[in-house]
Design a protein around this motif. Structure first.
Motif, PDB file in Angstrom:
ATOM      1  N   ALA A 187      35.387  39.967  43.845  1.00  0.00           N
ATOM      2  CA  ALA A 187      36.132  41.024  44.552  1.00  0.00           C
ATOM      3  C   ALA A 187      35.110  42.094  44.876  1.00  0.00           C
ATOM      4  O   ALA A 187      34.891  43.022  44.090  1.00  0.00           O
ATOM      5  CB  ALA A 187      37.236  41.562  43.669  1.00  0.00           C
ATOM      6  N   ALA A 195      41.746  47.652  44.990  1.00  0.00           N
ATOM      7  CA  ALA A 195      42.084  46.231  44.860  1.00  0.00           C
ATOM      8  C   ALA A 195      43.505  46.186  44.303  1.00  0.00           C
ATOM      9  O   ALA A 195      43.888  47.052  43.511  1.00  0.00           O
ATOM     10  CB  ALA A 195      41.130  45.547  43.908  1.00  0.00           C
ATOM     11  N   ASN A 197      46.242  43.673  42.455  1.00  0.00           N
ATOM     12  CA  ASN A 197      46.487  42.323  41.949  1.00  0.00           C
ATOM     13  C   ASN A 197      47.877  42.172  41.336  1.00  0.00           C
ATOM     14  O   ASN A 197      48.438  43.099  40.770  1.00  0.00           O
ATOM     15  CB  ASN A 197      45.364  41.822  41.029  1.00  0.00           C
ATOM     16  CG  ASN A 197      45.269  42.489  39.707  1.00  0.00           C
ATOM     17  OD1 ASN A 197      44.596  43.476  39.554  1.00  0.00           O
ATOM     18  ND2 ASN A 197      45.969  41.954  38.725  1.00  0.00           N
ATOM     19  N   HIS A 215      41.919  37.239  36.379  1.00  0.00           N
ATOM     20  CA  HIS A 215      40.698  37.933  36.807  1.00  0.00           C
ATOM     21  C   HIS A 215      39.850  38.288  35.600  1.00  0.00           C
ATOM     22  O   HIS A 215      40.321  38.266  34.462  1.00  0.00           O
ATOM     23  CB  HIS A 215      41.056  39.192  37.622  1.00  0.00           C
ATOM     24  CG  HIS A 215      41.996  40.124  36.915  1.00  0.00           C
ATOM     25  ND1 HIS A 215      43.338  39.859  36.744  1.00  0.00           N
ATOM     26  CD2 HIS A 215      41.782  41.319  36.305  1.00  0.00           C
ATOM     27  CE1 HIS A 215      43.910  40.845  36.074  1.00  0.00           C
ATOM     28  NE2 HIS A 215      42.988  41.740  35.792  1.00  0.00           N
ATOM     29  N   SER A 239      35.621  51.685  36.349  1.00  0.00           N
ATOM     30  CA  SER A 239      36.783  51.244  37.130  1.00  0.00           C
ATOM     31  C   SER A 239      38.017  51.973  36.614  1.00  0.00           C
ATOM     32  O   SER A 239      38.031  52.480  35.481  1.00  0.00           O
ATOM     33  CB  SER A 239      36.972  49.726  37.039  1.00  0.00           C
ATOM     34  OG  SER A 239      37.383  49.381  35.742  1.00  0.00           O
TER      35      SER A 239
END
Ligand code: AKG
Ligand code: FE2
Length: 292
Positions: A187, A195, A197, A215, A239
């Motif tokens: 990704a 992102a 998910n 993931h 993140s």
């Protein structure tokens, strides 16, 4: 900045023993992430989940929830340790919830839900059971990561409805290719992009129309020459996942628009709280009780 504080300062808001409340600061090595399949396969043989912890996750995190979630209360740093942190993060949490509502609307459209079902989905997601997670992966030996002696974050699915994730430009986040189980697709970080998910709950609501996305976070694709010079350490990574989840006391069932004679419901109704508890029970080690 949170992660420039000393260990002692960060430990002024320590994550408690055990998985609940999932709040406050977790130092590197404290939380272990694993897949549902891994935890299911251990159940029969052990009760403490020690075998899941053989490979340490080298990351630190800080978990934040709604200020009105009485079942999981926030654990804040004292204001003078990081002035403005609490008020900024509380605001950020609800800004992200606004974006989450737009995603829920899009989900309703994509699944061609009736107005009643859209309303039901919104009712289930008051926003008070979402979770904001600030993650930091410190620099680590490329070799150890490659050989799986330590991990950044092993493959898993999120058990929420969906996750919106900001990542810096380090790289290393990968999603499993549904067409080739066991192989992963990068990704790649895109500036200013989130992102998104799918988690286990959306898989259940949609009766598998949106499968939960496995993931992981692994070695960044390129190790720069500067990193080589610094003794083969990968660079640090930041993140921020925001998990959008149903309220804890709600039951999640396949939506009737997603069930038909040809596509019978694949999932039994589950209580979100019980489902999450069954997966998270080994994520934090409980302190052994010492006999008096
Ligand atoms: O750090 C990342 O990019 C992923 C984090 C993640 O998957 C999680 O916290 O569940
Ligand atoms: Fe995740």
């Amino acid at each position: 900045m949170l992660y420039s504080l000393s260990h002692d300062e960060k430990m002024k808001a320590p994550h408690p023993d055990g998985p609940v409340p999932h709040r406050g600061y977790s130092h590197p090595g404290l939380e272990k992430v694993y897949s549902k399949a891994e935890v299911d396969s251990r159940d029969a043989v052990e009760t403490d989940g020690d075998s899941l912890r053989q490979i340490q996750d080298f990351k630190e995190s800080y978990e934040i929830g709604s200020e009105e979630n009485s079942a999981q209360q926030n654990i804040w740093l004292p204001e003078d340790v990081l002035p403005g942190f609490r008020s900024f993060m509380t605001k950020f949490y609800w800004e992200l919830d606004k974006a989450a509502r737009r995603v829920l609307e899009a989900v309703g459209l994509a699944l061609k839900l009736s107005e009643a079902e859209k309303g039901y989905l919104f009712d289930l997601h008051s926003g008070h059971n979402n979770q904001l997670r600030l993650l930091h992966y410190p620099p680590i030996s490329t070799e150890k990561l490659r050989k799986n002696v330590v991990a950044r974050m092993p493959a898993h699915c999120d058990w929420s409805t969906f996750t919106m994730l900001f990542q810096d430009d380090c790289g290393g986040l990968e999603f499993e290719d549904l067409n080739h189980p066991g192989s992963f697709i990068q990704a790649k970080p895109i500036p200013d992009a989130l992102a998104l998910n799918v988690g286990d709950m959306l898989q259940r609501f949609s009766n598998d129309e949106f499968p939960s996305a496995s993931h992981r976070v692994t070695l960044p694709p390129q190790v720069t020459s500067a990193e080589q010079e610094h003794g083969n350490l990968t660079r640090e990574r930041f993140s921020i996942p925001y998990f959008v989840a149903p309220d804890a006391d709600k039951t999640v069932s396949c939506l009737s628009s997603c069930v038909s004679h040809e596509h019978p419901a694949k999932f039994e109704p589950v209580s979100f709280e019980e489902y999450g508890a069954s997966i998270s029970r080994y994520q934090y080690k409980r302190k052994a009780t010492v006999a008096a």
